[in-house]
Design a protein around this motif. Structure first.
Motif, PDB file in Angstrom:
ATOM      1  N   VAL A   1     -45.912   4.888 -70.212  1.00  0.00           N
ATOM      2  CA  VAL A   1     -45.300   6.215 -70.315  1.00  0.00           C
ATOM      3  C   VAL A   1     -44.255   6.348 -71.409  1.00  0.00           C
ATOM      4  O   VAL A   1     -43.739   7.430 -71.627  1.00  0.00           O
ATOM      5  CB  VAL A   1     -44.670   6.653 -68.971  1.00  0.00           C
ATOM      6  N   GLY A   2     -43.916   5.275 -72.077  1.00  0.00           N
ATOM      7  CA  GLY A   2     -42.915   5.321 -73.135  1.00  0.00           C
ATOM      8  C   GLY A   2     -41.714   4.467 -72.790  1.00  0.00           C
ATOM      9  O   GLY A   2     -41.566   4.013 -71.654  1.00  0.00           O
ATOM     10  N   PRO A   3     -40.829   4.247 -73.755  1.00  0.00           N
ATOM     11  CA  PRO A   3     -39.727   3.295 -73.583  1.00  0.00           C
ATOM     12  C   PRO A   3     -38.753   3.634 -72.461  1.00  0.00           C
ATOM     13  O   PRO A   3     -38.153   2.730 -71.887  1.00  0.00           O
ATOM     14  CB  PRO A   3     -39.027   3.299 -74.940  1.00  0.00           C
ATOM     15  N   ASP A   4     -38.594   4.879 -72.130  1.00  0.00           N
ATOM     16  CA  ASP A   4     -37.675   5.239 -71.047  1.00  0.00           C
ATOM     17  C   ASP A   4     -38.238   4.914 -69.671  1.00  0.00           C
ATOM     18  O   ASP A   4     -37.491   4.862 -68.687  1.00  0.00           O
ATOM     19  CB  ASP A   4     -37.326   6.724 -71.110  1.00  0.00           C
ATOM     20  N   GLY A   5     -39.531   4.691 -69.587  1.00  0.00           N
ATOM     21  CA  GLY A   5     -40.159   4.395 -68.295  1.00  0.00           C
ATOM     22  C   GLY A   5     -39.719   3.071 -67.694  1.00  0.00           C
ATOM     23  O   GLY A   5     -39.615   2.941 -66.477  1.00  0.00           O
ATOM     24  N   GLY A   6     -39.463   2.074 -68.533  1.00  0.00           N
ATOM     25  CA  GLY A   6     -39.085   0.748 -68.041  1.00  0.00           C
ATOM     26  C   GLY A   6     -37.816   0.754 -67.209  1.00  0.00           C
ATOM     27  O   GLY A   6     -37.808   0.312 -66.055  1.00  0.00           O
ATOM     28  N   PRO A   7     -36.710   1.246 -67.762  1.00  0.00           N
ATOM     29  CA  PRO A   7     -35.471   1.265 -66.974  1.00  0.00           C
ATOM     30  C   PRO A   7     -35.574   2.138 -65.729  1.00  0.00           C
ATOM     31  O   PRO A   7     -35.041   1.785 -64.668  1.00  0.00           O
ATOM     32  CB  PRO A   7     -34.429   1.829 -67.949  1.00  0.00           C
ATOM     33  N   ILE A   8     -36.264   3.254 -65.842  1.00  0.00           N
ATOM     34  CA  ILE A   8     -36.395   4.141 -64.680  1.00  0.00           C
ATOM     35  C   ILE A   8     -37.198   3.465 -63.577  1.00  0.00           C
ATOM     36  O   ILE A   8     -36.821   3.505 -62.404  1.00  0.00           O
ATOM     37  CB  ILE A   8     -37.037   5.489 -65.086  1.00  0.00           C
ATOM     38  N   SER A   9     -38.304   2.823 -63.942  1.00  0.00           N
ATOM     39  CA  SER A   9     -39.131   2.166 -62.920  1.00  0.00           C
ATOM     40  C   SER A   9     -38.385   1.036 -62.237  1.00  0.00           C
ATOM     41  O   SER A   9     -38.459   0.892 -61.019  1.00  0.00           O
ATOM     42  CB  SER A   9     -40.456   1.668 -63.518  1.00  0.00           C
TER      43      SER A   9
END
Length: 115
Positions: free
Chosen positions: A56-64
């Protein structure tokens, strides 16, 4: 902290040269947050973050990884093994929910994952 052993075959983007930095960061944060007995499975969380970022893009990692931690924190237990299992279960669910399909979209992986 549960730092992973060096593994050159790792596919999660984890760089073992940073294990000392992760240990130091983890030690400082767990002390500050008063969760002293927590062991962190770096490859598990970093793998989820990498997979989600690819999907989903680079912001997906921290959110997940935040949401996995939150879900595990909602587990009503103080048993260390139960917490570890809750994290692993939440990572599995998050992985299913963010897995990419062959057509470039995100599959409907969340439908059968109610906790």
């Amino acid at each position: 902290m549960n730092a992973p052993a060096p593994d050159d075959g790792r596919h999660d983007g984890h760089d073992s040269r940073h294990d000392g930095q992760l240990d130091d960061l983890s030690r400082r944060l767990t002390q500050a947050l008063q969760i002293l007995d927590l062991e962190i499975d770096y490859p598990l969380l970093l793998g989820l973050a990498a997979d989600t970022s690819r999907a989903v893009g680079p912001d997906g990692g921290p959110i997940s990884t935040f949401l996995v931690g939150y879900a595990a924190g909602m587990t009503n237990t103080s048993d260390k093994q139960a917490v570890t299992e809750a994290i692993e279960r939440a990572v599995d669910v998050a992985g299913q929910a963010t897995r990419k399909t062959g057509d470039g979209g995100i599959e409907d992986g969340w439908a059968n994952t109610a906790q």
